[in-house]
Each structure stands twice: as structure tokens, then as C-alpha cells.
Design an enzyme around this catalytic site. Structure first.
Site, PDB file in Angstrom:
ATOM      1  N   HIS A  11      -1.378 -17.311   2.763  1.00 31.98           N
ATOM      2  CA  HIS A  11      -0.384 -17.405   1.669  1.00 31.98           C
ATOM      3  C   HIS A  11       0.527 -16.167   1.597  1.00 31.98           C
ATOM      4  O   HIS A  11       1.517 -16.181   0.894  1.00 31.98           O
ATOM      5  CB  HIS A  11      -1.058 -17.714   0.316  1.00 31.98           C
ATOM      6  CG  HIS A  11      -1.731 -16.562  -0.344  1.00 31.98           C
ATOM      7  ND1 HIS A  11      -2.226 -16.630  -1.634  1.00 31.98           N
ATOM      8  CD2 HIS A  11      -2.023 -15.300   0.089  1.00 31.98           C
ATOM      9  CE1 HIS A  11      -2.766 -15.473  -1.971  1.00 31.98           C
ATOM     10  NE2 HIS A  11      -2.667 -14.656  -0.948  1.00 31.98           N
ATOM     11  N   ASP A  12       0.177 -15.119   2.353  1.00 38.18           N
ATOM     12  CA  ASP A  12       1.036 -13.922   2.384  1.00 38.18           C
ATOM     13  C   ASP A  12       2.207 -14.066   3.354  1.00 38.18           C
ATOM     14  O   ASP A  12       3.118 -13.242   3.330  1.00 38.18           O
ATOM     15  CB  ASP A  12       0.240 -12.694   2.868  1.00 38.18           C
ATOM     16  CG  ASP A  12      -0.798 -12.233   1.861  1.00 38.18           C
ATOM     17  OD1 ASP A  12      -0.662 -12.541   0.665  1.00 38.18           O
ATOM     18  OD2 ASP A  12      -1.751 -11.543   2.284  1.00 38.18           O
TER      19      ASP A  12
ATOM     20  N   TRP B  37     -13.928 -12.397  -6.501  1.00 38.08           N
ATOM     21  CA  TRP B  37     -15.060 -13.020  -5.803  1.00 38.08           C
ATOM     22  C   TRP B  37     -16.331 -13.011  -6.626  1.00 38.08           C
ATOM     23  O   TRP B  37     -17.239 -13.799  -6.365  1.00 38.08           O
ATOM     24  CB  TRP B  37     -15.260 -12.384  -4.421  1.00 38.08           C
ATOM     25  CG  TRP B  37     -14.036 -12.586  -3.564  1.00 38.08           C
ATOM     26  CD1 TRP B  37     -13.384 -11.634  -2.841  1.00 38.08           C
ATOM     27  CD2 TRP B  37     -13.300 -13.805  -3.360  1.00 38.08           C
ATOM     28  NE1 TRP B  37     -12.286 -12.182  -2.205  1.00 38.08           N
ATOM     29  CE2 TRP B  37     -12.219 -13.511  -2.511  1.00 38.08           C
ATOM     30  CE3 TRP B  37     -13.431 -15.124  -3.808  1.00 38.08           C
ATOM     31  CZ2 TRP B  37     -11.286 -14.477  -2.108  1.00 38.08           C
ATOM     32  CZ3 TRP B  37     -12.508 -16.085  -3.407  1.00 38.08           C
ATOM     33  CH2 TRP B  37     -11.463 -15.752  -2.573  1.00 38.08           C
TER      34      TRP B  37
ATOM     35  N   GLY C 225      -8.252  -2.874  12.799  1.00 39.61           N
ATOM     36  CA  GLY C 225      -7.221  -3.405  13.689  1.00 39.61           C
ATOM     37  C   GLY C 225      -6.092  -4.059  12.918  1.00 39.61           C
ATOM     38  O   GLY C 225      -6.196  -4.293  11.705  1.00 39.61           O
ATOM     39  N   ASP C 226      -5.026  -4.339  13.667  1.00 40.56           N
ATOM     40  CA  ASP C 226      -3.880  -5.061  13.115  1.00 40.56           C
ATOM     41  C   ASP C 226      -3.951  -6.466  13.696  1.00 40.56           C
ATOM     42  O   ASP C 226      -3.834  -6.634  14.920  1.00 40.56           O
ATOM     43  CB  ASP C 226      -2.593  -4.344  13.544  1.00 40.56           C
ATOM     44  CG  ASP C 226      -1.343  -5.035  13.019  1.00 40.56           C
ATOM     45  OD1 ASP C 226      -1.321  -6.280  12.974  1.00 40.56           O
ATOM     46  OD2 ASP C 226      -0.382  -4.340  12.670  1.00 40.56           O
ATOM     47  N   PHE C 227      -4.168  -7.478  12.843  1.00 38.12           N
ATOM     48  CA  PHE C 227      -4.429  -8.811  13.389  1.00 38.12           C
ATOM     49  C   PHE C 227      -3.213  -9.437  14.081  1.00 38.12           C
ATOM     50  O   PHE C 227      -3.363 -10.427  14.784  1.00 38.12           O
ATOM     51  CB  PHE C 227      -5.103  -9.757  12.394  1.00 38.12           C
ATOM     52  CG  PHE C 227      -4.464  -9.944  11.030  1.00 38.12           C
ATOM     53  CD1 PHE C 227      -3.131 -10.270  10.882  1.00 38.12           C
ATOM     54  CD2 PHE C 227      -5.261  -9.862   9.888  1.00 38.12           C
ATOM     55  CE1 PHE C 227      -2.572 -10.490   9.631  1.00 38.12           C
ATOM     56  CE2 PHE C 227      -4.714 -10.071   8.609  1.00 38.12           C
ATOM     57  CZ  PHE C 227      -3.360 -10.383   8.483  1.00 38.12           C
TER      58      PHE C 227
ATOM     59  N   TYR D 291       0.855  -1.204   0.000  1.00 44.00           N
ATOM     60  CA  TYR D 291       0.000   0.000   0.000  1.00 44.00           C
ATOM     61  C   TYR D 291       0.883   1.245   0.000  1.00 44.00           C
ATOM     62  O   TYR D 291       0.717   2.144   0.815  1.00 44.00           O
ATOM     63  CB  TYR D 291      -0.905  -0.005   1.235  1.00 44.00           C
ATOM     64  CG  TYR D 291      -1.859  -1.177   1.356  1.00 44.00           C
ATOM     65  CD1 TYR D 291      -2.254  -1.922   0.248  1.00 44.00           C
ATOM     66  CD2 TYR D 291      -2.391  -1.544   2.586  1.00 44.00           C
ATOM     67  CE1 TYR D 291      -3.138  -2.990   0.364  1.00 44.00           C
ATOM     68  CE2 TYR D 291      -3.277  -2.597   2.719  1.00 44.00           C
ATOM     69  CZ  TYR D 291      -3.639  -3.326   1.599  1.00 44.00           C
ATOM     70  OH  TYR D 291      -4.523  -4.375   1.729  1.00 44.00           O
TER      71      TYR D 291
ATOM     72  N   ASP E  89      -9.887  -5.430   9.285  1.00 47.62           N
ATOM     73  CA  ASP E  89      -8.742  -5.103   8.419  1.00 47.62           C
ATOM     74  C   ASP E  89      -8.047  -3.865   8.962  1.00 47.62           C
ATOM     75  O   ASP E  89      -8.523  -3.233   9.930  1.00 47.62           O
ATOM     76  CB  ASP E  89      -9.191  -4.905   6.954  1.00 47.62           C
ATOM     77  CG  ASP E  89      -8.124  -5.355   5.952  1.00 47.62           C
ATOM     78  OD1 ASP E  89      -6.990  -4.833   6.015  1.00 47.62           O
ATOM     79  OD2 ASP E  89      -8.420  -6.228   5.110  1.00 47.62           O
TER      80      ASP E  89
HETATM   81  N1  SAM Z   1      -9.328 -11.662   2.237  1.00 49.57           N
HETATM   82  C1  SAM Z   1      -9.293 -10.704   1.166  1.00 49.57           C
HETATM   83  C2  SAM Z   1      -9.565 -11.367  -0.157  1.00 49.57           C
HETATM   84  O1  SAM Z   1      -9.316 -12.575  -0.297  1.00 49.57           O
HETATM   85  O2  SAM Z   1     -10.010 -10.667  -1.075  1.00 49.57           O
HETATM   86  C3  SAM Z   1      -7.985  -9.934   1.113  1.00 49.57           C
HETATM   87  C4  SAM Z   1      -6.735 -10.748   0.971  1.00 49.57           C
HETATM   88  S1  SAM Z   1      -5.271  -9.725   0.854  1.00 49.57           S
HETATM   89  C5  SAM Z   1      -4.152 -10.773   0.083  1.00 49.57           C
HETATM   90  C6  SAM Z   1      -4.722  -9.611   2.511  1.00 49.57           C
HETATM   91  C7  SAM Z   1      -5.580  -8.719   3.390  1.00 49.57           C
HETATM   92  O3  SAM Z   1      -5.052  -8.729   4.726  1.00 49.57           O
HETATM   93  C8  SAM Z   1      -5.625  -7.264   2.960  1.00 49.57           C
HETATM   94  O4  SAM Z   1      -6.937  -6.794   2.970  1.00 49.57           O
HETATM   95  C9  SAM Z   1      -4.784  -6.571   4.003  1.00 49.57           C
HETATM   96  O5  SAM Z   1      -5.135  -5.213   4.183  1.00 49.57           O
HETATM   97  C10 SAM Z   1      -5.055  -7.409   5.218  1.00 49.57           C
HETATM   98  N2  SAM Z   1      -3.999  -7.306   6.233  1.00 49.57           N
HETATM   99  C11 SAM Z   1      -2.667  -7.450   6.022  1.00 49.57           C
HETATM  100  N3  SAM Z   1      -2.001  -7.313   7.180  1.00 49.57           N
HETATM  101  C12 SAM Z   1      -2.932  -7.087   8.134  1.00 49.57           C
HETATM  102  C13 SAM Z   1      -2.865  -6.869   9.532  1.00 49.57           C
HETATM  103  N4  SAM Z   1      -1.697  -6.872  10.162  1.00 49.57           N
HETATM  104  N5  SAM Z   1      -4.020  -6.689  10.203  1.00 49.57           N
HETATM  105  C14 SAM Z   1      -5.228  -6.686   9.557  1.00 49.57           C
HETATM  106  N6  SAM Z   1      -5.350  -6.895   8.228  1.00 49.57           N
HETATM  107  C15 SAM Z   1      -4.213  -7.080   7.532  1.00 49.57           C
END
Ligand code: SAM
Length: 346
Positions: A256-257, A165, A236-238, A148, A211
Site C-alpha cells: 500500500h506504500d 499488532w 537490506g533494501d528490498f 525517516y 528491513d
Molecule cells: N510490515 C511492518 C508493519 O506492518 O508493521 C512495517 C510496514 S511500514 C508501512 C513499511 C516498512 O517497509 C518499514 O519498516 C520500512 O522501513 C520498510 N521499507 C521501506 N522501504 C524499504 C526498502 N527499500 N527495503 C527494505 N525495507 C523497506
């Protein structure tokens, strides 16, 4: 028997070698608005008329249109005045901006961002890590800070992910009967495309999109209609912030990230928050157990190398992560489409 015996070479050589040329033809016709113009026009148009309306050279447009005919993205009628082009059903469905199943944003993200980053695939393989430093001169220590890198990039990413989707959301949400789970968190739920599929199939459920704050703001402003009360938001930050209690947590294209240690950290946190009898639904592209395919999953795993800290995994690899986090009764459903589903119970 060697698997190369299946190859029809030299045709296969040319087909693989030309793979990116094919992508670029589709991206370019889409970007220039060829499919949108032909959708709006009363009937088939000549190459000169298309070139004039889209402000391109006549010679370039004619070749682009003919290549689209070769790819069956356009049809052509030969009249005494020359060739007249029209969209195919496929193009109307996926390549026009106004179609409910439009993949326009998907293609534009591939054309501008993915294509650019794959220039560094060789470096990614050498280094074993993503290439934000080389491609954009920015650190990827904070992965989503890099992804981002501007608000514009973030919004493009959100449109790109959401477009999947409209064509595969129903398959993954219907892979298991999720009706017993009424309080659902879509963790990293982004623009909410999957949340919308979920409430449409399970009208008694509510889905909270969890998110990062700036993603939630844009999801509210641009993607989820304000009258949709079954979808709510949690900023939030997960990895750092609490995750509230729920019946089901959806993790679509999240694990997968990340490398295994980060996946474990997140899954353990979710297991702790999950109600007894609740569960977690993973939505990912699954590799075969021996990693011999499917090709899309193999290519996506390279995509994860170039763009993220993660990789695609096999059902056993995901099951091991889920089991280590405390989830039981793990079930795997291959949908036969692009994304598969894995359900684990607490
Ligand atoms: N689940 C959605 C989809 O399949 O369309 C988005 C997948 S995208 C690859 C990863 C998502 O995780 C993004 O929306 C990103 O903003 C969110 N994300 C990444 N790190 C995060 C964090 N630390 N806390 C909350 N959300 C996070």
C-alpha cells in the site's frame, strides 16, 4: 435509493464536522497523561487534583475531562464536594502507556504527524501526491528518507506501527494455516510486532525481519528481546539488494506504500526467491470490489495519498499483481477487523 437516505441529518452533519475535535480530545488527554494518572491513583480524582498533578489550568482540565466523559473515555461520580473522574475499561486497555494493548504511540503519531500532514489533504488531492515538500520542506523522492527524516521520527513511526499488532496481529497471522511454512521472511518487518505474533502462533517457525539497516538496528536495540532466537534480522533494501530464499514472505502494509510498478518489481523478486511450494502473505486493509467501503479503507487510501506513493486496493487488484508476478492459488480472507490477509502460492 440514494445512500444519503441513510443519513440522520442534521446530526450527521455535526458528527462529521466534529470528527477531528473528537480525535483531538482523545489525543490531548492521552498526551497530558490523564489516563495514566487515573490508572495509578487509588480512586477517582477531582478535576482540580488532576490539573494540579499534571500542571495544567483548572478551567481547561475540567472541560477536557467533561468532554472525555461525553466520549465515554472517562466515568464520573458526583459527590457533595463535586465531580470525581475515573478511567473506563476502554481507556485502561488502549489509552494508558503501561497496558499490553496500549495505543499511546499510535495516538501520539496521529496527533503530531498525521494530523499535521492532513492539513495538506486538499493540496494532496489537487497534486495527486504526498505532501512532504509543503509540510516539512523536504523532497519525497526517497519516500522512506522523507518518512525517516530524523532518527526520532523513525522511532516514533516504528512504535506507532508496532502498536497495531498488539490488537490485530493475531487475526491476520491466524487467517490462514501458516504451519507448513517454517522459514519465514517478514519483508519490511520494521519493529517486529507481527514477527512476534507469528512465532507465538507457529512455534516451529523462524522469522527473519528484512528491513533497511537503520530500522533493523533500532528493532534489535529496542523491540525484539535478544533471547528470542526464533527472530533474526537481515539488513537490506528490498528494491536493490538480494532477497534470500524462504518458504513464506510476509508483506504487511508494504504494497500500500507503492504504485503498481514498484509492487510488481518487489513481488517478481520475491517470487524468484521463493521456494517451490512456498508463498507470500499480503496483509492490508482491503477495499470492497466496488470501492464503496469500508470507510476505514477509504480513509487509509487518502492517508496513503498524503504520506506515501501508494493506495489501498481491492482483492482483485492485489490478485492481479500477484498473478502477474507468478503466484497462483490466491486466497483472500477478510478478518472482519482492521487488516485482511491474502495468500498466494508459488
Ligand atoms: N510490515 C511492518 C508493519 O506492518 O508493521 C512495517 C510496514 S511500514 C508501512 C513499511 C516498512 O517497509 C518499514 O519498516 C520500512 O522501513 C520498510 N521499507 C521501506 N522501504 C524499504 C526498502 N527499500 N527495503 C527494505 N525495507 C523497506
Amino acid at each position: 435509493m440514494s445512500s444519503t437516505q441513510d443519513l440522520d441529518y442534521p446530526q450527521t452533519f455535526f458528527q462529521y464536522n466534529h470528527g477531528f475535535l473528537v480525535s483531538k480530545v482523545m489525543f490531548t488527554a492521552c498526551e497530558l497523561g490523564v489516563f495514566d494518572l487515573l490508572l495509578e491513583s487509588e480512586g477517582p480524582l477531582s478535576s482540580d487534583a488532576i490539573a494540579e498533578r499534571l500542571g495544567t489550568s483548572a478551567s481547561g482540565m475540567e472541560r477536557l475531562l467533561d468532554a472525555c466523559v461525553g466520549l465515554k473515555l472517562l466515568g464520573v461520580e458526583m459527590k457533595s464536594e463535586g465531580a470525581f473522574y475515573r478511567n473506563t475499561e476502554f481507556s485502561n486497555l488502549y489509552l494508558t502507556k503501561s497496558s499490553p494493548k496500549s495505543q499511546y504511540h499510535h495516538l501520539m503519531y496521529y496527533s503530531k504527524t498525521v494530523y499535521f500532514c492532513w492539513h495538506y489533504l486538499t493540496d494532496a488531492v489537487r497534486d495527486g501526491k504526498n505532501q512532504y515538500e509543503r509540510a516539512f520542506g523536504i523532497s519525497s523522492e526517497d519516500l522512506f528518507g522523507a518518512l525517516y527524516r530524523s532518527e526520532k521520527e523513525m522511532i516514533k513511526f516504528m512504535y506507532f506501527l508496532n502498536s497495531f499488532w498488539s490488537i490485530c496481529g493475531r487475526d491476520v497471522i491466524a487467517a490462514f494455516d501458516l504451519s507448513p511454512f517454517t522459514v519465514i521472511y517478514d519483508v519490511g518487518g520494521c519493529a517486529g510486532g507481527l514477527a512476534q505474533e507469528c512465532i507465538s502462533l507457529y512455534p516451529n517457525s523462524t522469522v527473519t525481519i528484512y528491513d533497511l539497516p537503520k530500522v533493523v538496528q533500532v528493532a534489535k536495540e529496542r523491540f525484539v528481546p535478544p533471547e528470542e532466537h526464533r527472530i533474526t534480522f537481515h539488513e537490506g533494501d528490498f528494491f536493490k539488494d538480494p532477497i534470500p530464499e524462504a518458504d513464506l514472505y510476509i508483506l504487511a502494509r508494504i504494497l500500500h506504500d507503492w504504485a503498481d510498478d514498484k509492487c510488481m518489481q518487489l513481488l517478481a523478486k520475491i517470487h524468484k526467491a521463493c521456494k517451490a511450494g512456498g508463498g507470500v502473505l499480503l496483509v492490508e486493509t482491503l477495499l470492497n470490489e466496488d470501492k464503496t467501503g469500508p470507510l476505514d479503507a477509504q480513509l487509509f487510501s487518502l492517508m496513503m495519498l498524503v504520506h506515501t506513493e501508494g493506495k489501498e486496493r481491492t482483492p482483485t487488484e492485489y490478485s492481479k499483481l500477484l498473478t502477474a508476478a507468478g503466484f497462483r492459488e490466491i486466497q483472500v480472507k477478510k478478518t472482519g477487523k482492521f487488516y485482511d490477509a491474502i495468500l498466494g502460492k508459488k
